[in-house]
Write a protein that holds these residues in place. Structure first.
Motif, PDB file in Angstrom:
ATOM      1  N   VAL A 124       0.838  -1.201   0.000  1.00 21.59           N
ATOM      2  CA  VAL A 124       0.000   0.000   0.000  1.00 21.59           C
ATOM      3  C   VAL A 124       0.872   1.249   0.000  1.00 21.59           C
ATOM      4  CG1 VAL A 124      -1.701   1.326   1.324  1.00 21.59           C
ATOM      5  CG2 VAL A 124      -1.945  -1.161   1.103  1.00 21.59           C
ATOM      6  N   GLU A 125       1.913   1.252   0.821  1.00 21.36           N
ATOM      7  CA  GLU A 125       2.825   2.389   0.868  1.00 21.36           C
ATOM      8  C   GLU A 125       3.449   2.642  -0.501  1.00 21.36           C
ATOM      9  OE1 GLU A 125       6.058   3.283   4.117  1.00 21.36           O
ATOM     10  OE2 GLU A 125       6.998   2.118   2.514  1.00 21.36           O
ATOM     11  N   SER A 126       3.889   1.581  -1.173  1.00 20.98           N
ATOM     12  CA  SER A 126       4.524   1.721  -2.476  1.00 20.98           C
ATOM     13  C   SER A 126       3.549   2.246  -3.524  1.00 20.98           C
ATOM     14  CB  SER A 126       5.096   0.364  -2.914  1.00 20.98           C
ATOM     15  OG  SER A 126       5.643   0.430  -4.208  1.00 20.98           O
ATOM     16  N   LEU A 127       2.326   1.732  -3.521  1.00 27.03           N
ATOM     17  CA  LEU A 127       1.331   2.179  -4.497  1.00 27.03           C
ATOM     18  C   LEU A 127       0.959   3.645  -4.283  1.00 27.03           C
ATOM     19  CD1 LEU A 127      -0.942  -0.993  -4.501  1.00 27.03           C
ATOM     20  CD2 LEU A 127       0.417  -0.160  -6.437  1.00 27.03           C
ATOM     21  N   LEU A 128       0.840   4.049  -3.043  1.00 24.21           N
ATOM     22  CA  LEU A 128       0.520   5.452  -2.767  1.00 24.21           C
ATOM     23  C   LEU A 128       1.681   6.365  -3.141  1.00 24.21           C
ATOM     24  CD1 LEU A 128      -1.337   5.193   0.678  1.00 24.21           C
ATOM     25  CD2 LEU A 128      -2.332   5.439  -1.606  1.00 24.21           C
ATOM     26  N   LYS A 129       2.892   5.893  -2.900  1.00 27.58           N
ATOM     27  CA  LYS A 129       4.073   6.671  -3.275  1.00 27.58           C
ATOM     28  C   LYS A 129       4.117   6.900  -4.782  1.00 27.58           C
ATOM     29  CE  LYS A 129       9.132   6.626  -2.739  1.00 27.58           C
ATOM     30  NZ  LYS A 129      10.283   5.840  -2.192  1.00 27.58           N
ATOM     31  N   ASP A 130       3.687   5.884  -5.544  1.00 33.16           N
ATOM     32  CA  ASP A 130       3.657   5.988  -7.008  1.00 33.16           C
ATOM     33  C   ASP A 130       2.374   6.641  -7.521  1.00 33.16           C
ATOM     34  OD1 ASP A 130       6.093   4.711  -7.050  1.00 33.16           O
ATOM     35  OD2 ASP A 130       5.245   2.720  -7.455  1.00 33.16           O
ATOM     36  N   ARG A 165      11.066  -3.000   2.707  1.00 34.31           N
ATOM     37  CA  ARG A 165      11.343  -2.083   3.796  1.00 34.31           C
ATOM     38  C   ARG A 165      10.250  -1.028   3.862  1.00 34.31           C
ATOM     39  NH1 ARG A 165      13.234  -5.622   5.497  1.00 34.31           N
ATOM     40  NH2 ARG A 165      15.406  -6.181   5.855  1.00 34.31           N
ATOM     41  N   ILE A 166       9.716  -0.818   5.045  1.00 36.81           N
ATOM     42  CA  ILE A 166       8.653   0.157   5.274  1.00 36.81           C
ATOM     43  C   ILE A 166       9.306   1.500   5.579  1.00 36.81           C
ATOM     44  CG2 ILE A 166       6.727   0.754   6.805  1.00 36.81           C
ATOM     45  CD1 ILE A 166       6.311  -2.317   7.135  1.00 36.81           C
ATOM     46  N   GLU A 167       8.947   2.513   4.805  1.00 41.85           N
ATOM     47  CA  GLU A 167       9.658   3.785   4.862  1.00 41.85           C
ATOM     48  C   GLU A 167       9.005   4.813   5.787  1.00 41.85           C
ATOM     49  OE1 GLU A 167      10.068   5.180   0.871  1.00 41.85           O
ATOM     50  OE2 GLU A 167      11.213   3.420   0.202  1.00 41.85           O
ATOM     51  N   LEU A 176      -3.287   8.184   4.927  1.00 38.50           N
ATOM     52  CA  LEU A 176      -3.184   8.686   3.560  1.00 38.50           C
ATOM     53  C   LEU A 176      -4.078   7.882   2.627  1.00 38.50           C
ATOM     54  CD1 LEU A 176      -1.851  10.589   1.505  1.00 38.50           C
ATOM     55  CD2 LEU A 176       0.031   8.921   1.306  1.00 38.50           C
ATOM     56  N   LEU A 177      -4.081   6.562   2.789  1.00 34.25           N
ATOM     57  CA  LEU A 177      -4.938   5.702   1.977  1.00 34.25           C
ATOM     58  C   LEU A 177      -6.400   6.118   2.116  1.00 34.25           C
ATOM     59  CD1 LEU A 177      -5.350   3.061   0.268  1.00 34.25           C
ATOM     60  CD2 LEU A 177      -5.563   1.870   2.471  1.00 34.25           C
ATOM     61  N   MET A 178      -6.831   6.363   3.334  1.00 34.39           N
ATOM     62  CA  MET A 178      -8.227   6.707   3.578  1.00 34.39           C
ATOM     63  C   MET A 178      -8.571   8.101   3.062  1.00 34.39           C
ATOM     64  SD  MET A 178      -8.801   4.981   7.338  1.00 34.39           S
ATOM     65  CE  MET A 178     -10.587   4.953   7.195  1.00 34.39           C
TER      66      MET A 178
END
Length: 337
Positions: A124-130, A165-167, A176-178
């Protein structure tokens, strides 16, 4: 025959004695106040759907080929007995449909039971970052799932040889997702539970539910350590024994409700170390929020063979649960964890 039954009683009298070590002190047994339970279920609202059993099959498996039959059996049981299902991690089908059939269970589970997709916090973190949250929306939509489970697993990712790795702190990613989409979200751990500070942050979010995945059941951090070389196992093994049990987490949530008042998240899936119907009944009765209880490894054991085996197991669990509901109440003097 009566004579045979009496003979059985004589032969089994000594073998059937119970000791204080096995005494389950969580309950008061009240034999005078109810008749035997009759067949039938009472539906109640959970995750926006009417379900007939306070049961949840926790996220487990997918993307291996052999997982398809397991998930089909579980989905069929959900439909027959009226409870919900969370998929295992859907990471493998985000951009590749090779194993899509392992996860595509809506036709089997039917439209009336909760059915949830699942992604890890690192994905989820990676997709939101992109800025590719559309991939999450598409995944949930194409599966016809009711929403997304986000599993938060920093220790598992750290110990996993192929781990990400979780950044940033996972709570920031969840917030952020919500803020970027309006999908219903469940947040869960993966076998070590969560402390009060984490639970407090989650209760203040408009989540559909929190799933505990507490300490005491399948522990994915420990599982990943078993795949490591011996030196790494020796170094990190103590981490496998930290976490919060389901009972500790229920009591934490109950305390936090007194502190924060009305939470935005008002439903719980109590999982992790729930071995049977008595554990589930105790924990859901203890909870001040509406709750169902989840089991993973016990269900997986019976779901790997034919459907009849799984059906019989769940049928017996639910019959025993109804018996507990008739005759057992919480013991107010019990303060164990």
């Amino acid at each position: 025959m009566t004579q045979d039954r009496k003979l059985d009683h004589i032969q089994l009298a000594f073998e059937s004695q119970t000791g204080l070590m096995e005494h389950d002190q969580r309950f008061m047994y009240e034999p005078l106040l109810a008749a035997h339970p009759v067949d039938g279920e009472q539906a109640f609202l959970f995750l926006g759907k009417m379900i007939r059993s306070p049961f949840w099959v926790s996220s487990m498996t997918g993307g291996t080929g052999v997982a398809r039959k397991i998930n089909e059996n579980i989905a069929q049981a959900c439909r027959e007995f009226g409870f919900g299902m969370g998929l295992g991690s859907c990471r493998k089908i985000l951009f590749d449909k090779t194993y899509w059939a392992d996860f595509d269970m809506r036709e089997i589970i039917g439209p009336d039971q909760p059915f949830w997709a699942n992604l890890g916090i690192a994905q989820v973190e990676s997709l939101l970052k992109d800025k590719n949250e559309q991939a999450i929306i598409d995944l949930v939509g194409e599966l016809r799932a009711d929403g997304l489970i986000v599993h938060v697993n920093p220790l598992q990712e750290w110990f996993q040889p192929e781990g990400d790795r979780i950044e940033r702190p996972p709570i920031e990613t969840i917030e952020l997702l919500m803020s970027r989409m309006h999908l219903p979200i469940i947040v869960k751990e993966v076998g070590q539970g969560m402390g009060e500070a984490s639970l407090k942050r989650l209760l203040r979010l408009p989540l559909a539910a929190i799933e505990f995945a507490a300490y005491g059941g399948t522990n994915f951090s420990n599982l990943e350590l078993m795949r490591e070389d011996p030196a790494m196992q020796e170094m990190y093994q103590p981490f496998a024994f930290v976490g919060q049990t389901a009972a500790q987490m229920v009591k934490s949530v109950n305390r936090l409700l007194q502190e924060i008042g009305e939470p935005q998240c008002r439903q719980l899936i109590i999982s992790g170390g729930v071995k049977n119907y008595l554990d589930g009944y105790y924990l859901t009765s203890l909870s001040q929020l509406p709750a169902v209880y989840g089991m993973a490894s016990a269900v997986l054991k019976h779901a790997t063979n034919d459907y009849q085996e799984l059906k019989t197991y769940i049928e017996n669990q639910l019959k025993a649960l109804r018996l507990a509901q008739q005759y057992l109440t919480l013991n107010p003097e019990y303060d164990g964890a």
